[in-house]
Write an enzyme that holds these catalytic residues in place. Structure first.
Site, PDB file in Angstrom:
ATOM      1  N   PRO A  12       0.822  -1.220   0.000  1.00 17.25           N
ATOM      2  CA  PRO A  12       0.000   0.000   0.000  1.00 17.25           C
ATOM      3  C   PRO A  12       0.859   1.275   0.000  1.00 17.25           C
ATOM      4  CG  PRO A  12      -0.904  -1.608   1.523  1.00 17.25           C
ATOM      5  CD  PRO A  12       0.382  -2.187   1.017  1.00 17.25           C
ATOM      6  N   GLY A  20     -17.538   7.057 -32.455  1.00 16.06           N
ATOM      7  CA  GLY A  20     -18.491   8.067 -31.982  1.00 16.06           C
ATOM      8  C   GLY A  20     -19.123   7.646 -30.673  1.00 16.06           C
ATOM      9  N   GLU A  50       4.338  -3.026 -13.716  1.00 13.92           N
ATOM     10  CA  GLU A  50       5.706  -3.476 -14.071  1.00 13.92           C
ATOM     11  C   GLU A  50       6.656  -2.306 -14.254  1.00 13.92           C
ATOM     12  OE1 GLU A  50       4.665  -5.537 -17.540  1.00 13.92           O
ATOM     13  OE2 GLU A  50       4.411  -7.447 -16.515  1.00 13.92           O
ATOM     14  N   ARG A  65     -20.084   2.030 -40.934  1.00 16.15           N
ATOM     15  CA  ARG A  65     -20.865   3.170 -40.429  1.00 16.15           C
ATOM     16  C   ARG A  65     -20.983   4.253 -41.503  1.00 16.15           C
ATOM     17  NH1 ARG A  65     -24.488   4.974 -36.632  1.00 16.15           N
ATOM     18  NH2 ARG A  65     -24.078   7.136 -36.073  1.00 16.15           N
TER      19      ARG A  65
HETATM   20  C1  LIG Z   1      -4.530  -3.197 -12.199  1.00 20.49           C
HETATM   21  C2  LIG Z   1      -3.194  -3.293 -11.552  1.00 20.49           C
HETATM   22  C3  LIG Z   1      -2.590  -4.522 -11.411  1.00 20.49           C
HETATM   23  C4  LIG Z   1      -1.365  -4.653 -10.772  1.00 20.49           C
HETATM   24  N1  LIG Z   1      -0.825  -5.896 -10.576  1.00 20.49           N
HETATM   25  C5  LIG Z   1       0.265  -6.043  -9.789  1.00 20.49           C
HETATM   26  C6  LIG Z   1       0.727  -7.328  -9.415  1.00 20.49           C
HETATM   27  O1  LIG Z   1       0.193  -8.353  -9.856  1.00 20.49           O
HETATM   28  N2  LIG Z   1       1.760  -7.421  -8.539  1.00 20.49           N
HETATM   29  C7  LIG Z   1       2.363  -6.315  -8.030  1.00 20.49           C
HETATM   30  O2  LIG Z   1       3.303  -6.461  -7.242  1.00 20.49           O
HETATM   31  N3  LIG Z   1       1.961  -5.060  -8.382  1.00 20.49           N
HETATM   32  C8  LIG Z   1       0.922  -4.902  -9.247  1.00 20.49           C
HETATM   33  N4  LIG Z   1       0.472  -3.647  -9.572  1.00 20.49           N
HETATM   34  C9  LIG Z   1       1.107  -2.488  -8.954  1.00 20.49           C
HETATM   35  C10 LIG Z   1       1.941  -1.664  -9.917  1.00 20.49           C
HETATM   36  O3  LIG Z   1       3.086  -2.379 -10.291  1.00 20.49           O
HETATM   37  C11 LIG Z   1       2.255  -0.342  -9.204  1.00 20.49           C
HETATM   38  O4  LIG Z   1       1.043   0.385  -9.148  1.00 20.49           O
HETATM   39  C12 LIG Z   1       3.324   0.443  -9.915  1.00 20.49           C
HETATM   40  O5  LIG Z   1       4.555  -0.198  -9.788  1.00 20.49           O
HETATM   41  C13 LIG Z   1       3.460   1.870  -9.369  1.00 20.49           C
HETATM   42  O6  LIG Z   1       3.537   1.887  -7.980  1.00 20.49           O
HETATM   43  P1  LIG Z   1       2.558   2.864  -7.146  1.00 20.49           P
HETATM   44  O7  LIG Z   1       1.167   2.590  -7.609  1.00 20.49           O
HETATM   45  O8  LIG Z   1       2.842   2.697  -5.719  1.00 20.49           O
HETATM   46  O9  LIG Z   1       2.950   4.321  -7.620  1.00 20.49           O
HETATM   47  P2  LIG Z   1       4.068   5.266  -6.976  1.00 20.49           P
HETATM   48  O10 LIG Z   1       5.331   4.539  -6.789  1.00 20.49           O
HETATM   49  O11 LIG Z   1       3.489   5.941  -5.781  1.00 20.49           O
HETATM   50  O12 LIG Z   1       4.268   6.322  -8.132  1.00 20.49           O
HETATM   51  C14 LIG Z   1       3.257   7.267  -8.484  1.00 20.49           C
HETATM   52  C15 LIG Z   1       3.870   8.357  -9.334  1.00 20.49           C
HETATM   53  O13 LIG Z   1       4.813   9.088  -8.566  1.00 20.49           O
HETATM   54  C16 LIG Z   1       5.848   9.580  -9.387  1.00 20.49           C
HETATM   55  N5  LIG Z   1       7.143   9.095  -8.877  1.00 20.49           N
HETATM   56  C17 LIG Z   1       7.367   8.134  -7.952  1.00 20.49           C
HETATM   57  N6  LIG Z   1       8.679   8.004  -7.712  1.00 20.49           N
HETATM   58  C18 LIG Z   1       9.312   8.890  -8.498  1.00 20.49           C
HETATM   59  C19 LIG Z   1      10.670   9.229  -8.724  1.00 20.49           C
HETATM   60  N7  LIG Z   1      11.696   8.621  -8.099  1.00 20.49           N
HETATM   61  N8  LIG Z   1      10.941  10.195  -9.628  1.00 20.49           N
HETATM   62  C20 LIG Z   1       9.965  10.821 -10.303  1.00 20.49           C
HETATM   63  N9  LIG Z   1       8.670  10.538 -10.137  1.00 20.49           N
HETATM   64  C21 LIG Z   1       8.331   9.592  -9.248  1.00 20.49           C
HETATM   65  C22 LIG Z   1       5.571   9.048 -10.792  1.00 20.49           C
HETATM   66  O14 LIG Z   1       4.877  10.017 -11.540  1.00 20.49           O
HETATM   67  C23 LIG Z   1       4.674   7.866 -10.540  1.00 20.49           C
HETATM   68  O15 LIG Z   1       3.852   7.573 -11.651  1.00 20.49           O
HETATM   69  C24 LIG Z   1      -0.716  -3.497 -10.281  1.00 20.49           C
HETATM   70  C25 LIG Z   1      -1.316  -2.229 -10.453  1.00 20.49           C
HETATM   71  C26 LIG Z   1      -2.528  -2.132 -11.081  1.00 20.49           C
HETATM   72  C27 LIG Z   1      -3.158  -0.771 -11.220  1.00 20.49           C
END
Ligand SMILES: Cc1cc2nc3c(=O)[nH]c(=O)nc-3n(C[C@H](O)[C@H](O)[C@H](O)COP(=O)(O)OP(=O)(O)OC[C@H]3O[C@@H](n4cnc5c(N)ncnc54)[C@H](O)[C@@H]3O)c2cc1C
Length: 544
Positions: free
Chosen positions: A274, A502, A526, A431
């Site tokens: 989280p 559309g 990823e 269409r």
């Molecule tokens: C539908 C879905 C399925 C998923 N499935 C899996 C799974 O099977 N297993 C798993 O482990 N994970 C999974 N994920 C998680 C996914 O890999 C993460 O959401 C992703 O790696 C980004 O991490 P975060 O959401 O915590 O974003 P954060 O790390 O909080 O990043 C948010 C934003 O902050 C900015 N940011 C963060 N750090 C920096 C930096 N150093 N420099 C500049 N900008 C930065 C960027 O703009 C980034 O986009 C899934 C996510 C989704 C939505």
């Protein structure tokens, strides 16, 4: 008849020369990649420009290969030239805007992208009539992809996967999406029978040993039918397989790979938490040594397929000292019971608990992505990947697995964009507005031509990455570029396709509305796009 191939072969080296000089300057500015964080905006620009250049080169190389095989293709030549021209124009505009940052000498520009013959080639290659020609062909063929691939095996695999995906998966895709159902066992069983879970598993461990290119071609077809309920089912075994091949003991490979390859064990990948996403080295979920193995405690987030999965590949902290960072993490294979539905709780006889609850999402439905809570959950000692030697190597093994996952996502994204292109080309032919099929209008043709061109570049970049990985399993840059570019293409192509539909593009009964929401997830997982650009691609380009 314009000599498109001549245009392409003028433009591509000009892009490369400018980029090489910009990358050399970038290496100096960032001290060989060490100071990327002090130059994030520029590093991101470089990473993206290099990725687009690689895509243009891949498409040009493919056109040249077809020519050399005596099968020159006029539409392919148009696409290769147009995409090279587009990339050159964008790069030149970036250079004009940020000349000091890019550090490209005036003289270099004058003899490359600014040279009169290159400027003329860029203009001719991008002329809108060229892409309209492509678009008309796309409408005529309803967007079908039958691009020749070297080697009979890949083409045969594509035909067979296409037959299965269209007959068995596509009819269920809409229902699974609209009702947020779990992917049915019938699909899993048939995919297992076809060997789709073991494509990259070597034959000695019960897999098909087909290699990465065949895996990608099959992934495209499955993803075109349904991203979540077919194409993405393969990602998880791919990631675990590569991690095990890289760091598992011989007995672990013999124990886990055959049932994974046979589709008997469904896999989930649990890295994200989280409060910890991109900064994987800060993972906090703990694994503590116990008499009977390891006890896992802590929270995980976004674990896709965690309910149905039989095992989770889980990254946990085995060294409690936060200063240990990435070196304090280990990878575990965590067995669990499979559960249907959106919420589950598993209680172990010894008191361990695993609770999971799926987070609702607008798309990417069929596998469900869960927030997990572990309390003293017991994992046998022999399930630490690499056993004693694997302690502290989880980060490194997981990253190896992610490289494979990213390559696979290049295929997922190309397949999804292909589905959107076919749906849109078909719709444009049927269409009618203002008394004519909308595909008769110039703008529709141009849009479809551009969609097909970007998709062709994404596909060839992904195939090039697959071949690179077939040659050397440790490559990181190529799959990351394929994932970055193909995911963006999927987002663009699905959204353009939706507009071409559309109002009906917004109706759930039209598949394009599902493709749009499915595509949105591709740049997130990823390695969310900015992190992929900075921490993988820029680092790879500037650090070497
Ligand atoms: C539908 C879905 C399925 C998923 N499935 C899996 C799974 O099977 N297993 C798993 O482990 N994970 C999974 N994920 C998680 C996914 O890999 C993460 O959401 C992703 O790696 C980004 O991490 P975060 O959401 O915590 O974003 P954060 O790390 O909080 O990043 C948010 C934003 O902050 C900015 N940011 C963060 N750090 C920096 C930096 N150093 N420099 C500049 N900008 C930065 C960027 O703009 C980034 O986009 C899934 C996510 C989704 C939505």
């Amino acid at each position: 008849m314009p000599r498109m191939r001549d245009e392409t072969s003028l433009i591509i080296p000009a892009i490369r020369a400018v980029l090489d000089e910009a990358l050399a300057a970038g290496r100096r500015t960032t001290g060989g990649g060490k100071a990327i964080d002090e130059h994030q905006v520029h590093a991101e620009r470089l990473a993206y420009a290099a990725t687009e250049a690689a895509a243009a080169e891949a498409l040009a190389a493919y056109a040249a290969e077809r020519r050399a095989a005596g099968a020159a293709d006029d539409i392919l030549e148009r696409m290769a030239a147009a995409f090279a021209g587009e990339v050159a124009s964008r790069l030149r505009a970036e250079l004009e805007g940020q000349r000091d940052d890019f550090g490209v000498a005036e003289a270099t520009l004058a003899r490359t992208l600014g040279a009169p013959e290159v400027v003329a080639a860029v203009r001719a290659a991008q002329h809108e009539s060229r892409l309209r020609d492509v678009g008309r062909e796309v409408i005529r063929t309803r967007g079908a992809n039958n691009c020749p691939i070297d080697g009979d095996v890949a083409e045969m695999a594509r035909d067979s996967a296409r037959g299965f995906a269209r007959k068995e998966v596509a009819p269920l895709a809409e229902r699974i999406h609209r009702h947020d159902e779990l992917v049915p066992q019938s699909i899993i069983r048939q995919m297992a029978e076809l060997g789709y879970f073991g494509m990259s598993v070597p034959e000695e461990y019960g897999g098909q040993g087909m290699g990465n290119l065949v895996m990608i071609v099959i992934t495209e077809e499955l993803s075109a039918a349904s991203l979540a309920a077919a194409g993405s089912l393969i990602t998880r075994p791919e990631i675990l397989t590569k991690a095990l091949l890289k760091g598992g003991t011989e007995s672990q490979k013999r124990r886990w790979l055959p049932p994974v390859a046979a589709g008997e064990l469904m896999v989930g990948i649990s890295v994200t938490e989280p409060d910890t996403g991109s900064d994987v080295a800060s993972v906090r979920c703990r694994a503590e040594r116990a008499e009977d193995g390891w006890r896992i405690s802590g929270a995980k987030a976004w674990c896709t397929f965690a309910g149905r999965a039989d095992v989770l590949a889980l990254l946990a902290r085995t060294n409690p000292d936060p200063k240990a960072g990435a070196r304090g993490l280990s990878l575990f294979i965590v067995p669990k019971d499979p559960f249907p539905g959106h919420e589950f709780e598993m209680r172990q006889p010894g008191g361990g608990v695993l609770h999971g609850k799926a987070d609702a999402t607008p798309g990417y439905r069929g596998m469900h992505s869960y927030t997990l809570g572990f309390e003293n959950y017991l994992v046998p000692a022999e399930n630490l990947v690499g056993e004693k030697d694997g302690e502290g190597k989880g980060f490194y093994l997981q990253m190896g697995g992610f490289a494979a996952g990213r390559l696979q996502t290049g295929g997922r994204a190309s397949g999804l964009a292909q589905a959107a292109l076919e749906a849109s080309a078909t719709y444009a032919g049927e269409r009618k507005q203002f008394g004519r099929p909308i595909g008769d209008f110039q703008l529709t043709q141009h849009k479809l031509g551009r969609m097909a061109t970007h998709l062709a570049a994404a596909r060839q970049l992904t195939y090039a990455a697959a071949r690179a990985m077939d040659r050397d399993e440790t490559v990181v840059l190529e799959p990351a570029m394929a994932k970055l570019f193909a995911s963006d293409v999927a987002v663009r192509v699905t959204q353009e396709g939706q507009l071409l539909h559309g109002g009906w593009g917004y109706a759930e009964e039209f598949a394009i509305s599902r493709h749009v929401v499915d595509a949105l997830v591709l740049p997130i997982f990823e390695g969310v796009k900015p992190i992929l650009e900075l921490k993988v691609i820029a680092r790879g380009l500037l650090g070497g």
